[in-house]
Design a protein around this motif. Structure first.
Motif, PDB file in Angstrom:
ATOM      1  N   SER A 125       0.775  -0.842  -0.168  1.00 37.31           N
ATOM      2  CA  SER A 125       0.237  -0.104  -0.173  1.00 37.31           C
ATOM      3  C   SER A 125       1.168   1.016  -0.125  1.00 37.31           C
ATOM      4  CB  SER A 125      -0.978  -0.004   1.201  1.00 37.31           C
ATOM      5  OG  SER A 125      -1.082   1.056   1.794  1.00 37.31           O
ATOM      6  N   ARG A 126       2.048   1.095   0.748  1.00 30.87           N
ATOM      7  CA  ARG A 126       2.581   2.644   0.669  1.00 30.87           C
ATOM      8  C   ARG A 126       3.862   3.258   0.041  1.00 30.87           C
ATOM      9  NH1 ARG A 126       4.720   0.845   5.966  1.00 30.87           N
ATOM     10  NH2 ARG A 126       6.196   0.161   5.379  1.00 30.87           N
ATOM     11  N   HIS A 127       3.883   1.601  -0.900  1.00 32.03           N
ATOM     12  CA  HIS A 127       4.711   2.115  -2.286  1.00 32.03           C
ATOM     13  C   HIS A 127       4.210   1.656  -3.038  1.00 32.03           C
ATOM     14  CE1 HIS A 127       8.813   1.366  -0.462  1.00 32.03           C
ATOM     15  NE2 HIS A 127       7.845   0.413   0.434  1.00 32.03           N
ATOM     16  N   HIS A 128       2.948   1.539  -3.434  1.00 27.33           N
ATOM     17  CA  HIS A 128       1.881   1.765  -4.187  1.00 27.33           C
ATOM     18  C   HIS A 128       2.641   0.718  -5.615  1.00 27.33           C
ATOM     19  CE1 HIS A 128       0.523   5.813  -3.592  1.00 27.33           C
ATOM     20  NE2 HIS A 128       1.419   6.251  -3.357  1.00 27.33           N
ATOM     21  N   ALA A 129       2.325  -0.710  -4.715  1.00 25.27           N
ATOM     22  CA  ALA A 129       2.589  -1.390  -5.387  1.00 25.27           C
ATOM     23  C   ALA A 129       1.854  -1.847  -5.776  1.00 25.27           C
ATOM     24  CB  ALA A 129       3.130  -2.847  -4.175  1.00 25.27           C
ATOM     25  N   LEU A 130      -0.172  -1.444  -6.043  1.00 23.41           N
ATOM     26  CA  LEU A 130      -0.654  -1.758  -6.789  1.00 23.41           C
ATOM     27  C   LEU A 130      -1.864  -1.238  -7.306  1.00 23.41           C
ATOM     28  CD1 LEU A 130      -3.994  -2.847  -4.734  1.00 23.41           C
ATOM     29  CD2 LEU A 130      -1.920  -2.107  -3.318  1.00 23.41           C
ATOM     30  N   GLN A 131      -2.232  -1.385  -8.154  1.00 20.79           N
ATOM     31  CA  GLN A 131      -3.142  -0.288  -9.065  1.00 20.79           C
ATOM     32  C   GLN A 131      -4.554  -0.759  -8.963  1.00 20.79           C
ATOM     33  OE1 GLN A 131      -1.717   1.376 -12.983  1.00 20.79           O
ATOM     34  NE2 GLN A 131       0.475   1.165 -11.593  1.00 20.79           N
ATOM     35  N   CYS A 132      -5.248  -2.028 -10.297  1.00 17.79           N
ATOM     36  CA  CYS A 132      -6.051  -3.103 -10.522  1.00 17.79           C
ATOM     37  C   CYS A 132      -6.457  -3.443  -9.067  1.00 17.79           C
ATOM     38  CB  CYS A 132      -6.239  -3.337 -11.301  1.00 17.79           C
ATOM     39  SG  CYS A 132      -5.253  -4.746 -11.500  1.00 17.79           S
ATOM     40  N   GLY A 133      -4.752  -4.194  -8.320  1.00 19.60           N
ATOM     41  CA  GLY A 133      -4.794  -5.856  -7.146  1.00 19.60           C
ATOM     42  C   GLY A 133      -5.375  -6.531  -7.588  1.00 19.60           C
ATOM     43  N   PHE A 134      -6.080  -7.343  -8.824  1.00 24.78           N
ATOM     44  CA  PHE A 134      -6.006  -8.490  -9.227  1.00 24.78           C
ATOM     45  C   PHE A 134      -4.449  -9.548  -9.200  1.00 24.78           C
ATOM     46  CE2 PHE A 134      -7.101 -12.333 -11.916  1.00 24.78           C
ATOM     47  CZ  PHE A 134      -8.302 -12.140 -12.481  1.00 24.78           C
ATOM     48  N   CYS A 135      -3.578  -9.318  -9.012  1.00 18.31           N
ATOM     49  CA  CYS A 135      -2.082  -9.376  -9.241  1.00 18.31           C
ATOM     50  C   CYS A 135      -1.896  -9.847  -7.921  1.00 18.31           C
ATOM     51  CB  CYS A 135      -1.267  -9.380  -9.882  1.00 18.31           C
ATOM     52  SG  CYS A 135      -0.371  -7.892  -9.530  1.00 18.31           S
ATOM     53  N   THR A 136      -2.300  -8.661  -7.543  1.00 15.43           N
ATOM     54  CA  THR A 136      -2.199  -8.450  -5.344  1.00 15.43           C
ATOM     55  C   THR A 136      -1.697  -9.763  -4.994  1.00 15.43           C
ATOM     56  OG1 THR A 136      -2.871  -6.238  -6.571  1.00 15.43           O
ATOM     57  CG2 THR A 136      -1.749  -6.951  -3.855  1.00 15.43           C
ATOM     58  N   PRO A 137      -2.648 -10.821  -4.508  1.00 12.67           N
ATOM     59  CA  PRO A 137      -3.111 -11.694  -3.666  1.00 12.67           C
ATOM     60  C   PRO A 137      -1.505 -12.636  -4.425  1.00 12.67           C
ATOM     61  CG  PRO A 137      -4.969 -11.345  -4.604  1.00 12.67           C
ATOM     62  CD  PRO A 137      -4.575 -10.321  -5.518  1.00 12.67           C
ATOM     63  N   GLY A 138      -1.766 -13.011  -5.600  1.00  9.68           N
ATOM     64  CA  GLY A 138      -0.531 -14.038  -5.456  1.00  9.68           C
ATOM     65  C   GLY A 138       0.552 -13.642  -5.518  1.00  9.68           C
ATOM     66  N   PHE A 139       1.493 -12.383  -5.510  1.00 11.60           N
ATOM     67  CA  PHE A 139       2.318 -11.513  -4.996  1.00 11.60           C
ATOM     68  C   PHE A 139       2.704 -11.323  -3.975  1.00 11.60           C
ATOM     69  CE2 PHE A 139       2.046  -9.708 -10.070  1.00 11.60           C
ATOM     70  CZ  PHE A 139       3.874  -9.782  -9.964  1.00 11.60           C
ATOM     71  N   LEU A 140       1.763 -11.586  -2.885  1.00 12.10           N
ATOM     72  CA  LEU A 140       1.522 -11.532  -1.478  1.00 12.10           C
ATOM     73  C   LEU A 140       1.867 -13.029  -1.054  1.00 12.10           C
ATOM     74  CD1 LEU A 140      -0.780  -8.930  -0.208  1.00 12.10           C
ATOM     75  CD2 LEU A 140       1.111  -8.731   0.102  1.00 12.10           C
ATOM     76  N   MET A 141       1.153 -13.641  -2.214  1.00 13.45           N
ATOM     77  CA  MET A 141       1.742 -15.073  -1.688  1.00 13.45           C
ATOM     78  C   MET A 141       3.498 -15.501  -1.427  1.00 13.45           C
ATOM     79  SD  MET A 141      -1.005 -15.738   0.621  1.00 13.45           S
ATOM     80  CE  MET A 141      -1.243 -17.183   0.775  1.00 13.45           C
ATOM     81  N   VAL A 142       3.646 -15.450  -2.569  1.00 10.22           N
ATOM     82  CA  VAL A 142       4.803 -15.585  -3.145  1.00 10.22           C
ATOM     83  C   VAL A 142       5.631 -14.500  -2.348  1.00 10.22           C
ATOM     84  CG1 VAL A 142       6.581 -15.287  -5.016  1.00 10.22           C
ATOM     85  CG2 VAL A 142       4.266 -16.516  -5.476  1.00 10.22           C
ATOM     86  N   ALA A 143       5.824 -13.603  -1.992  1.00 10.48           N
ATOM     87  CA  ALA A 143       6.633 -13.014  -1.368  1.00 10.48           C
ATOM     88  C   ALA A 143       6.715 -13.404  -0.058  1.00 10.48           C
ATOM     89  CB  ALA A 143       6.178 -11.121  -1.178  1.00 10.48           C
ATOM     90  N   GLN A 144       5.741 -13.560   0.365  1.00  7.02           N
ATOM     91  CA  GLN A 144       5.361 -13.875   1.796  1.00  7.02           C
ATOM     92  C   GLN A 144       6.514 -15.433   2.162  1.00  7.02           C
ATOM     93  OE1 GLN A 144       4.326 -16.766   3.327  1.00  7.02           O
ATOM     94  NE2 GLN A 144       4.414 -15.745   5.259  1.00  7.02           N
ATOM     95  N   GLU A 145       6.194 -16.194   0.846  1.00  6.84           N
ATOM     96  CA  GLU A 145       7.118 -16.683   1.590  1.00  6.84           C
ATOM     97  C   GLU A 145       9.433 -16.543   1.236  1.00  6.84           C
ATOM     98  OE1 GLU A 145       7.232 -20.428  -2.155  1.00  6.84           O
ATOM     99  OE2 GLU A 145       6.332 -21.780  -0.167  1.00  6.84           O
ATOM    100  N   LEU A 146       9.033 -15.985   0.038  1.00  6.02           N
ATOM    101  CA  LEU A 146      10.210 -15.476  -0.091  1.00  6.02           C
ATOM    102  C   LEU A 146      11.610 -15.209   1.308  1.00  6.02           C
ATOM    103  CD1 LEU A 146      12.585 -15.140  -2.265  1.00  6.02           C
ATOM    104  CD2 LEU A 146      11.773 -13.000  -2.061  1.00  6.02           C
ATOM    105  N   LEU A 147      10.508 -14.069   1.517  1.00  8.75           N
ATOM    106  CA  LEU A 147      11.075 -13.764   2.862  1.00  8.75           C
ATOM    107  C   LEU A 147      10.731 -14.506   4.160  1.00  8.75           C
ATOM    108  CD1 LEU A 147       8.114 -10.180   3.944  1.00  8.75           C
ATOM    109  CD2 LEU A 147      11.227 -10.627   3.198  1.00  8.75           C
ATOM    110  N   ALA A 148       9.990 -15.655   4.338  1.00  5.84           N
ATOM    111  CA  ALA A 148       9.612 -16.528   5.175  1.00  5.84           C
ATOM    112  C   ALA A 148      11.239 -17.513   5.132  1.00  5.84           C
ATOM    113  CB  ALA A 148       8.804 -17.640   5.165  1.00  5.84           C
ATOM    114  N   GLU A 149      11.629 -17.394   4.395  1.00  8.10           N
ATOM    115  CA  GLU A 149      13.161 -18.128   3.638  1.00  8.10           C
ATOM    116  C   GLU A 149      13.831 -18.029   4.601  1.00  8.10           C
ATOM    117  OE1 GLU A 149      13.460 -19.170  -0.511  1.00  8.10           O
ATOM    118  OE2 GLU A 149      11.980 -20.875  -0.010  1.00  8.10           O
ATOM    119  N   GLY A 150      14.327 -16.434   4.526  1.00 10.06           N
ATOM    120  CA  GLY A 150      15.267 -15.557   5.706  1.00 10.06           C
ATOM    121  C   GLY A 150      16.365 -15.416   4.968  1.00 10.06           C
ATOM    122  N   GLY A 151      16.726 -15.363   3.849  1.00  2.00           N
ATOM    123  CA  GLY A 151      17.840 -16.061   3.310  1.00  2.00           C
ATOM    124  C   GLY A 151      18.127 -13.940   3.151  1.00  2.00           C
ATOM    125  N   PRO A 152      19.330 -13.301   2.641  1.00  2.00           N
ATOM    126  CA  PRO A 152      19.512 -12.324   1.693  1.00  2.00           C
ATOM    127  C   PRO A 152      18.630 -11.979   0.790  1.00  2.00           C
ATOM    128  CG  PRO A 152      21.656 -13.714   1.755  1.00  2.00           C
ATOM    129  CD  PRO A 152      20.418 -14.329   2.707  1.00  2.00           C
TER     130      PRO A 152
END
Ligand code: FAD
Ligand code: FES
Ligand code: FES
Lengths: 164, 289
Positions: free
Chosen positions: A97-124
């Motif tokens: 929301s803060r970085h305007h990472a969405l406009q229509c938002g249709f793709c956003t759920p998928g990006f959030l799920m993938v990003a969440q997994e990436l962050l959880a892996e904890g690598g740099p």
């Protein structure tokens, strides 16, 4: 031709046990939307190429348009609805929301799920790593730049906290 | 985009799966990771009457070292093969090859057996198993048989798997093929299938003389196969730029690409030469990929 027998499926969706009946040929994405009322699961292409329908299935991301609903029997599923903690958004949702990472938002759920997994892996995380991680998800609006920024911002905030 | 109706059977064991596969009155298909089969069903290019879901058959998944072989169960997820320490130690090419498949989310569900059984000529794993001299273990209610990778792939999406059979394991003989690898492929977007690519394995002495070599071009033939001419040109010679160019040209001359939406046959021929050159340069550097 084998008939369309109704199959009973019982799965945990966002922490809640859900039992529903469906046809074998129903995709998991359709079943989640229609039978479990989780409409944050979006369907863009329905054949595995856009990533909008990404969920977490037994601990790892999966495309719910590439699974049939009966395969979910006994599974543990998390969708975008499961990211927020009550009224408190997940840090990734805040950052999108803060970085305007969405406009229509249709793709956003998928990006959030993938990003969440990436962050959880904890690598740099570098920009390159983030771009590779989201390369399977298609966004028609943002040009990706702000999505990458949002994910990196959460990663930076986390490593900042770890140093404190 | 909805699949045609089918009967769903969640297999509880290999025997259970094979018993349903043996039904020859209906079109029965195995469901592995679903990352190729489900799109085909959604587009109604495939309309099986019965789907045997192998995802619950734990005995079909796992990586194990067994005497002179590394054995990988057909249902082992591509992501688990990619991350296996045994694979990293003994079959680094497999790890490189899987890194090119789609995206992490696809590899979480996609299986090694599914990719091999699907036999897309542009896919990484079929080319890699040919390069590595793997053996395919097939089972049916009648027993098991072993088919070498080089005899397994017939043509586009066609393999030696007979109706009623399942691929249960891919077995890699250790030490039978050269240890060093190089791989290169060209895709239009990250994670797409290769428009053309090449896998090379070679043993190279300190003075760069090639002792043994295996060369498998990708996406330029109806099925993955070794380029005998390229291998002949390599063995006994020093891996310098001139030899690399000669080998690349031989691969391009010896393959049979077709025109499709991703590129013309002529373009693919040029591309496979360049990918062979890059794969050999990577091998020479010891970089793999
Ligand atoms: C967006 C996207 C990008 C992709 N990119 C690539 C890529 O770059 N490179 C690439 O190689 N692949 C790619 N794939 C395909 C992916 O690798 C698939 O996982 C693979 O092709 C099939 O494996 P699966 O386990 O998903 O099999 P399934 O889709 O379940 O099955 C495929 C076929 O094999 C048969 N089968 C499966 N297992 C067995 C068995 N044990 N015995 C007998 N028959 C069996 C099935 O009946 C079916 O006909 C991509 C897929 C998607 C959705
Ligand atoms: S809707 Fe599932 S990947 Fe596009
Ligand atoms: S925000 Fe519209 S598709 Fe991504």
């Amino acid at each position: 031709m084998s008939g369309e027998t109704a199959i009973t499926v019982s799965a945990t969706v966002n922490g809640r046990r859900q039992t529903f009946t469906c046809e074998a040929r129903e995709t998991l994405a359709d079943a989640l939307r229609r039978r479990c009322q989780v409409r944050g699961v979006h369907l863009g292409c329905e054949h595995g190429v856009c990533g909008a329908c990404t969920i977490r299935f037994d601990g790892v991301t999966a495309r719910s348009c590439l699974m049939f609903a009966p395969q979910a029997d006994g599974a543990e599923i998390v969708t975008v609805e499961g990211l927020a903690d009550g009224d408190e958004l997940h840090p990734l949702q805040e950052a999108f929301s803060r970085h305007h990472a969405l406009q229509c938002g249709f793709c956003t759920p998928g990006f959030l799920m993938v990003a969440q997994e990436l962050l959880a892996e904890g690598g740099p995380l570098t920009e390159e790593v983030v771009r590779e991680a989201i390369s399977g998800n298609i966004c028609r609006c943002t040009g990706y730049h702000n999505i990458v920024e949002a994910i990196l911002a959460v990663a930076d905030a986390r490593s900042g906290e770890a140093e404190k | 985009m909805k699949a045609a109706a089918f009967r769903y059977h969640r297999a509880t064991s290999l025997d259970d799966a094979l018993a349903v596969m043996a039904d020859d009155d209906e079109e029965v298909r195995a469901l592995a990771g679903g990352q190729s089969l489900v799109p085909l069903m959604a587009m109604r290019l495939s309309r099986p009457e019965v789907l045997v879901d192998l995802n619950g058959v734990d005995a079909l998944a796992g990586v194990a070292l067994d005497g002179g072989h590394l054995r990988i169960g057909a249902m082992t997820r591509q992501r688990d093969v990619e991350r296996s320490p045994l694979v990293a130690e003994h079959l680094p090419l497999l790890r490189t090859a899987i890194g090119h498949i789609g995206h992490v989310t696809i590899r979480h569900r996609g299986t090694i057996g599914g990719s091999v059984a699907h036999a897309d000529p542009a896919a990484e794993l079929p080319a890699a198993v040919v390069a590595l001299g793997a053996e395919m273990v097939l089972a049916s209610t009648g027993g098991t048989r072993v088919v070498p990778a080089e005899e397994f792939f017939d043509s586009y999406l066609v393999t030696a798997v007979e109706p009623g059979e399942l691929l249960v394991e891919v077995r890699f003989p250790l030490g039978a093929v050269p240890a060093r690898h190089g791989m290169a492929e060209f895709t239009r977007r990250a994670g797409d299938f290769a428009v053309a690519g090449a896998i090379v394995l070679a043993d190279v002495a300190a003075d760069l003389t090639v002792r043994r070599a295996r060369v498998v071009p990708m996406a330029v033939d109806p099925a993955p196969r070794r380029s005998a001419r390229a291998e002949e040109l390599l063995v006994g010679r020093a891996l310098d730029d001139g030899v690399i160019r000669e080998v690349a040209a031989a691969v391009a001359a010896g393959c049979g690409p077709v025109d499709d939406i991703h590129g013309s046959a002529a373009y693919r021929r040029d591309l496979v030469a360049e990918m062979t050159r890059r794969a050999l340069a990577r091998l020479r550097q010891g970089a793999g990929e």
